[in-house]
Scaffold this active site. Structure first.
Site, PDB file in Angstrom:
ATOM      1  N   GLY A  19       0.818  -1.202   0.000  1.00 46.81           N
ATOM      2  CA  GLY A  19       0.000   0.000   0.000  1.00 46.81           C
ATOM      3  C   GLY A  19       0.851   1.251   0.000  1.00 46.81           C
ATOM      4  O   GLY A  19       0.489   2.261   0.602  1.00 46.81           O
ATOM      5  N   ARG A  22       0.416   5.695  -2.170  1.00 45.94           N
ATOM      6  CA  ARG A  22      -0.213   6.983  -1.851  1.00 45.94           C
ATOM      7  C   ARG A  22      -0.439   7.090  -0.354  1.00 45.94           C
ATOM      8  O   ARG A  22      -0.267   6.131   0.390  1.00 45.94           O
ATOM      9  CB  ARG A  22      -1.556   7.121  -2.581  1.00 45.94           C
ATOM     10  CG  ARG A  22      -2.547   6.030  -2.257  1.00 45.94           C
ATOM     11  CD  ARG A  22      -3.772   6.103  -3.155  1.00 45.94           C
ATOM     12  NE  ARG A  22      -4.664   4.972  -2.951  1.00 45.94           N
ATOM     13  CZ  ARG A  22      -5.642   4.924  -2.049  1.00 45.94           C
ATOM     14  NH1 ARG A  22      -5.857   5.965  -1.292  1.00 45.94           N
ATOM     15  NH2 ARG A  22      -6.400   3.853  -1.923  1.00 45.94           N
ATOM     16  N   TYR A 165     -12.735  -4.022  10.904  1.00 47.72           N
ATOM     17  CA  TYR A 165     -11.449  -3.326  10.985  1.00 47.72           C
ATOM     18  C   TYR A 165     -10.852  -3.468  12.385  1.00 47.72           C
ATOM     19  O   TYR A 165      -9.658  -3.745  12.546  1.00 47.72           O
ATOM     20  CB  TYR A 165     -11.666  -1.865  10.635  1.00 47.72           C
ATOM     21  CG  TYR A 165     -10.422  -1.015  10.578  1.00 47.72           C
ATOM     22  CD1 TYR A 165      -9.586  -1.039   9.465  1.00 47.72           C
ATOM     23  CD2 TYR A 165     -10.103  -0.149  11.624  1.00 47.72           C
ATOM     24  CE1 TYR A 165      -8.465  -0.236   9.396  1.00 47.72           C
ATOM     25  CE2 TYR A 165      -8.980   0.663  11.562  1.00 47.72           C
ATOM     26  CZ  TYR A 165      -8.161   0.621  10.449  1.00 47.72           C
ATOM     27  OH  TYR A 165      -7.045   1.412  10.388  1.00 47.72           O
ATOM     28  N   VAL A 166     -11.685  -3.283  13.396  1.00 45.34           N
ATOM     29  CA  VAL A 166     -11.242  -3.424  14.786  1.00 45.34           C
ATOM     30  C   VAL A 166     -10.693  -4.823  15.037  1.00 45.34           C
ATOM     31  O   VAL A 166      -9.621  -4.995  15.643  1.00 45.34           O
ATOM     32  CB  VAL A 166     -12.400  -3.117  15.746  1.00 45.34           C
ATOM     33  CG1 VAL A 166     -12.054  -3.530  17.171  1.00 45.34           C
ATOM     34  CG2 VAL A 166     -12.754  -1.642  15.699  1.00 45.34           C
ATOM     35  N   ALA A 168      -9.570  -6.985  12.842  1.00 45.28           N
ATOM     36  CA  ALA A 168      -8.355  -7.214  12.061  1.00 45.28           C
ATOM     37  C   ALA A 168      -7.145  -6.549  12.706  1.00 45.28           C
ATOM     38  O   ALA A 168      -6.072  -7.150  12.809  1.00 45.28           O
ATOM     39  CB  ALA A 168      -8.553  -6.704  10.640  1.00 45.28           C
ATOM     40  N   LYS A 169      -7.304  -5.310  13.141  1.00 42.65           N
ATOM     41  CA  LYS A 169      -6.170  -4.599  13.721  1.00 42.65           C
ATOM     42  C   LYS A 169      -5.803  -5.152  15.096  1.00 42.65           C
ATOM     43  O   LYS A 169      -4.624  -5.205  15.459  1.00 42.65           O
ATOM     44  CB  LYS A 169      -6.490  -3.105  13.810  1.00 42.65           C
ATOM     45  CG  LYS A 169      -6.636  -2.435  12.441  1.00 42.65           C
ATOM     46  CD  LYS A 169      -5.408  -2.625  11.562  1.00 42.65           C
ATOM     47  CE  LYS A 169      -5.514  -1.868  10.259  1.00 42.65           C
ATOM     48  NZ  LYS A 169      -4.319  -2.004   9.400  1.00 42.65           N
TER      49      LYS A 169
END
Length: 258
Positions: A19, A22, A165-166, A168-169
């Site tokens: 990633g 950018r 997301y929570v 995964a992180k």
């Protein structure tokens, strides 16, 4: 004893940044290149990747690129193999690629949950695995996983609804501890950075609605600014942090301490 300049010098090192075309990934890659590292940038879209490579080369940075879906095991292995082919080794991995999906947990479509987990957690694992093999073989290497304070603290009902997301992180932070423990004796360090809000393509819509609330909840009274991530990533990627592994550094203006 090494000098400060030597501790932060990456001359001769090779870094792969996922990633990295950018936003925050580009900023982190820039910092590594400014410290002397050669770069392999991987991203999903050529429309952002090619201009970044051209810009970096115009600044004298040594860099290559590859299109990649981080959740695809073959793509992950290919990206690492291309790095070794181009530069002869891989010293640093920055696991930055990520996505999110905002929906209350009770309404989260399973396909969106899987998409976030596959990219943000499984993708990071695949790159840790592929790069880790090379690093373990050579007896040295550093991995920096870009997590989030979302993996450290919960939010109230009025907060964002980003359960995938929570998860995964939070998983990435746990994976960082595990790999840090498992690989330390073999010369490979694994750490994580957990940013709070920085302006990016992922956060811009949320910040339109929540910026004042976030600033009010943050002891420093603001969100993160450009340049405030690349220093800590350089620190964790460099010899300056040679006695640190399995740790997560929150870059959050104090948000998680109150």
């Amino acid at each position: 004893m090494p000098t400060i300049k030597e501790l932060f010098d990456l001359t001769g090192k090779v870094a792969l940044v996922t990633g990295g075309s950018r936003g925050l990934g580009k900023e982190m890659a820039e910092g590594l290149a400014e410290a002397g590292a050669s770069l392999m940038l991987v991203a999903r879209r050529e429309q952002w990747l090619t201009p970044t490579i051209e810009e970096f080369r115009s600044r004298g940075f040594r860099c290559e690129s590859a299109l990649c879906d981080v959740a695809n095991p073959d793509d992950a292995q290919k990206a690492v193999s291309l790095t070794v082919e181009a530069f002869g080794k891989i010293d640093i991995l920055i696991n930055n690629a990520g996505v999110t999906w905002g929906t209350p947990a009770e309404e989260m479509p399973l396909d969106k949950w899987k998409m976030v987990i596959d990219i943000d957690l499984t993708g990071a694992f695949l790159f840790c695995q592929a790069a880790g093999r090379e690093m373990l073989r050579q007896g040295s290497g550093t991995i920096v996983n870009i997590a989030s304070i979302a993996g450290l603290v919960g939010t109230m009902e009025t907060g964002q609804h980003i359960s995938g997301y929570v998860a995964a992180k939070g998983g990435l932070i746990a994976l960082t501890r595990e790999l840090g423990a498992k690989w330390a004796s073999r010369g490979v360090r694994v750490n994580a950075v957990a940013p709070a809000f920085f302006l990016s393509r992922m956060t811009e819509k949320a910040l339109e609605k929540t910026l004042s609330d976030v600033e009010a909840a943050t002891p420093m009274g603001r969100i993160g600014q450009p340049g405030e991530l690349k220093g800590v990533v350089l620190f964790l990627a460099s010899p300056a942090s040679s006695y640190i592994t399995g740790q997560t550094i929150a870059v959050d203006g104090g948000l998680t301490i109150v």
